[in-house]
Design an enzyme around this catalytic site. Structure first.
Site, PDB file in Angstrom:
ATOM      1  N   HIS A 162      40.420 -19.208  -5.244  1.00  0.00           N
ATOM      2  CA  HIS A 162      39.792 -19.513  -6.516  1.00  0.00           C
ATOM      3  C   HIS A 162      40.269 -18.596  -7.630  1.00  0.00           C
ATOM      4  O   HIS A 162      40.240 -18.967  -8.801  1.00  0.00           O
ATOM      5  CB  HIS A 162      38.268 -19.377  -6.399  1.00  0.00           C
ATOM      6  CG  HIS A 162      37.665 -20.257  -5.351  1.00  0.00           C
ATOM      7  ND1 HIS A 162      37.629 -21.624  -5.445  1.00  0.00           N
ATOM      8  CD2 HIS A 162      37.076 -19.947  -4.163  1.00  0.00           C
ATOM      9  CE1 HIS A 162      37.034 -22.127  -4.372  1.00  0.00           C
ATOM     10  NE2 HIS A 162      36.699 -21.128  -3.575  1.00  0.00           N
ATOM     11  N   HIS A 200      37.874  -9.614 -11.017  1.00  0.00           N
ATOM     12  CA  HIS A 200      38.664 -10.836 -10.825  1.00  0.00           C
ATOM     13  C   HIS A 200      38.918 -11.482 -12.185  1.00  0.00           C
ATOM     14  O   HIS A 200      38.357 -11.065 -13.199  1.00  0.00           O
ATOM     15  CB  HIS A 200      37.934 -11.813  -9.891  1.00  0.00           C
ATOM     16  CG  HIS A 200      36.601 -12.241 -10.417  1.00  0.00           C
ATOM     17  ND1 HIS A 200      35.435 -11.561 -10.156  1.00  0.00           N
ATOM     18  CD2 HIS A 200      36.241 -13.265 -11.239  1.00  0.00           C
ATOM     19  CE1 HIS A 200      34.421 -12.155 -10.764  1.00  0.00           C
ATOM     20  NE2 HIS A 200      34.887 -13.187 -11.438  1.00  0.00           N
ATOM     21  N   HIS A 204      39.835 -15.083 -14.771  1.00  0.00           N
ATOM     22  CA  HIS A 204      39.660 -16.508 -15.048  1.00  0.00           C
ATOM     23  C   HIS A 204      40.602 -16.917 -16.171  1.00  0.00           C
ATOM     24  O   HIS A 204      40.883 -16.138 -17.084  1.00  0.00           O
ATOM     25  CB  HIS A 204      38.224 -16.810 -15.490  1.00  0.00           C
ATOM     26  CG  HIS A 204      37.200 -16.543 -14.441  1.00  0.00           C
ATOM     27  ND1 HIS A 204      36.854 -17.467 -13.477  1.00  0.00           N
ATOM     28  CD2 HIS A 204      36.435 -15.453 -14.200  1.00  0.00           C
ATOM     29  CE1 HIS A 204      35.918 -16.960 -12.690  1.00  0.00           C
ATOM     30  NE2 HIS A 204      35.650 -15.735 -13.108  1.00  0.00           N
ATOM     31  N   HIS A 259      36.296 -10.086 -15.086  1.00  0.00           N
ATOM     32  CA  HIS A 259      34.916  -9.728 -14.795  1.00  0.00           C
ATOM     33  C   HIS A 259      34.881  -8.584 -13.792  1.00  0.00           C
ATOM     34  O   HIS A 259      35.487  -8.667 -12.716  1.00  0.00           O
ATOM     35  CB  HIS A 259      34.156 -10.921 -14.196  1.00  0.00           C
ATOM     36  CG  HIS A 259      33.970 -12.056 -15.133  1.00  0.00           C
ATOM     37  ND1 HIS A 259      33.675 -13.345 -14.712  1.00  0.00           N
ATOM     38  CD2 HIS A 259      34.042 -12.109 -16.500  1.00  0.00           C
ATOM     39  CE1 HIS A 259      33.574 -14.136 -15.765  1.00  0.00           C
ATOM     40  NE2 HIS A 259      33.793 -13.410 -16.856  1.00  0.00           N
ATOM     41  N   THR A 262      29.108 -17.038 -12.239  1.00  0.00           N
ATOM     42  CA  THR A 262      29.761 -18.242 -12.762  1.00  0.00           C
ATOM     43  C   THR A 262      30.386 -19.081 -11.661  1.00  0.00           C
ATOM     44  O   THR A 262      31.081 -20.050 -11.947  1.00  0.00           O
ATOM     45  CB  THR A 262      30.831 -17.874 -13.808  1.00  0.00           C
ATOM     46  OG1 THR A 262      31.875 -17.130 -13.170  1.00  0.00           O
ATOM     47  CG2 THR A 262      30.230 -17.059 -14.940  1.00  0.00           C
ATOM     48  N   THR A 263      30.142 -18.709 -10.415  1.00  0.00           N
ATOM     49  CA  THR A 263      30.596 -19.471  -9.257  1.00  0.00           C
ATOM     50  C   THR A 263      29.410 -19.666  -8.315  1.00  0.00           C
ATOM     51  O   THR A 263      28.429 -18.924  -8.379  1.00  0.00           O
ATOM     52  CB  THR A 263      31.727 -18.756  -8.507  1.00  0.00           C
ATOM     53  OG1 THR A 263      31.251 -17.466  -8.061  1.00  0.00           O
ATOM     54  CG2 THR A 263      32.946 -18.557  -9.404  1.00  0.00           C
TER      55      THR A 263
END
Length: 244
Positions: free
Chosen positions: A83, A108, A110, A127, A194-195
């Site tokens: 992801h 991580h 995005h 984040h 957010t996941t």
């Protein structure tokens, strides 16, 4: 491996399709509109009132607690979980907010940015996920704009694996602070992961000054993850406080 910015002609060859076919993903039948139906644990993804991300617009200015950040140097090690690219925090990496210490669990990336700031989207977002001894979460977010190359990102991308569920490492040492702007003024608000499982009650601290990455560095990440951002969620009247 995402060897460097000089190898961006590689096609979208990340073998994440198998991983994304199981569990949640960012598109299709397992995409964000269906996360809540994939597991009972994800129900709040649909029913929650303080879901992230959303369009951040400051409501008031106030004297917020300093982000007393203690990030050190560490050997470069990057995991592709199918992801995103994830880097685990070191044993001593933490942030003190007020009188509470939050240990850095991982950070991580995005693309494009998950949050908007005053309606603006950024090419990328990072984040930093922390947790206190009593289990509370605090996330520090930083936008990544296109500009000068980032030395820490260059080191991470040099070892980042294409294959999902694998980890790449090297002999280089990364300074995590290179992923933070010098000005660490921030906006504070409540939100969620957010996941999936979209857990709420997360204290978010969004830095108001972005860092930069080169166009080549941004393209390198997008060659692996064309988009891994959750769509904007309703704000539902939550308060956003900007540091004065």
């Amino acid at each position: 491996m995402i060897k460097s910015v000089w190898q961006l002609t590689l096609a979208l060859v990340l073998s994440t399709s198998a991983a994304l076919a199981e569990g949640w993903s960012y598109e299709g039948e397992n995409g964000p509109d269906h996360w809540a139906a994939l597991s009972a644990d994800n129900a709040i993804c649909a029913t929650g009132m303080f879901q992230s991300p959303f369009d951040i617009v400051a409501d008031i200015d106030a004297d917020l607690a300093e982000l007393d950040i203690h990030y050190g140097q560490m050997p470069v090690s990057v995991t592709n979980n199918g992801h995103t690219l994830v880097v685990a925090g070191g044993a001593d990496d933490h942030v003190r907010i007020g009188d509470t210490d939050y240990r850095l669990l991982q950070f991580h990336f995005h693309t494009p940015s998950e949050y908007l700031i005053d309606g603006r989207s950024f090419p990328m977002e990072v984040h930093f996920v922390h947790q206190s001894e009593d289990g509370r979460f605090a996330v520090i977010g930083a936008m990544i704009d296109e500009g000068p190359a980032n030395p820490a990102i260059a080191q991470l991308w040099n070892v980042a694996p294409y294959d999902h569920d694998t980890t790449g490492s090297g002999e280089a040492v990364i300074s995590i602070r290179d992923l933070l702007p010098s000005n660490q003024s921030y906006m504070r608000f409540m939100g969620s992961l957010t996941t999936p499982p979209c857990t709420e009650g997360i204290n978010w601290h969004m830095l108001m000054t972005p860092i930069t990455a080169s166009a080549e560095q941004i393209a390198a990440f997008r060659s692996a993850f064309p988009h891994n951002n959750r769509p904007i969620q309703p704000r539902n009247g939550r308060l956003v406080v900007a540091e004065r």
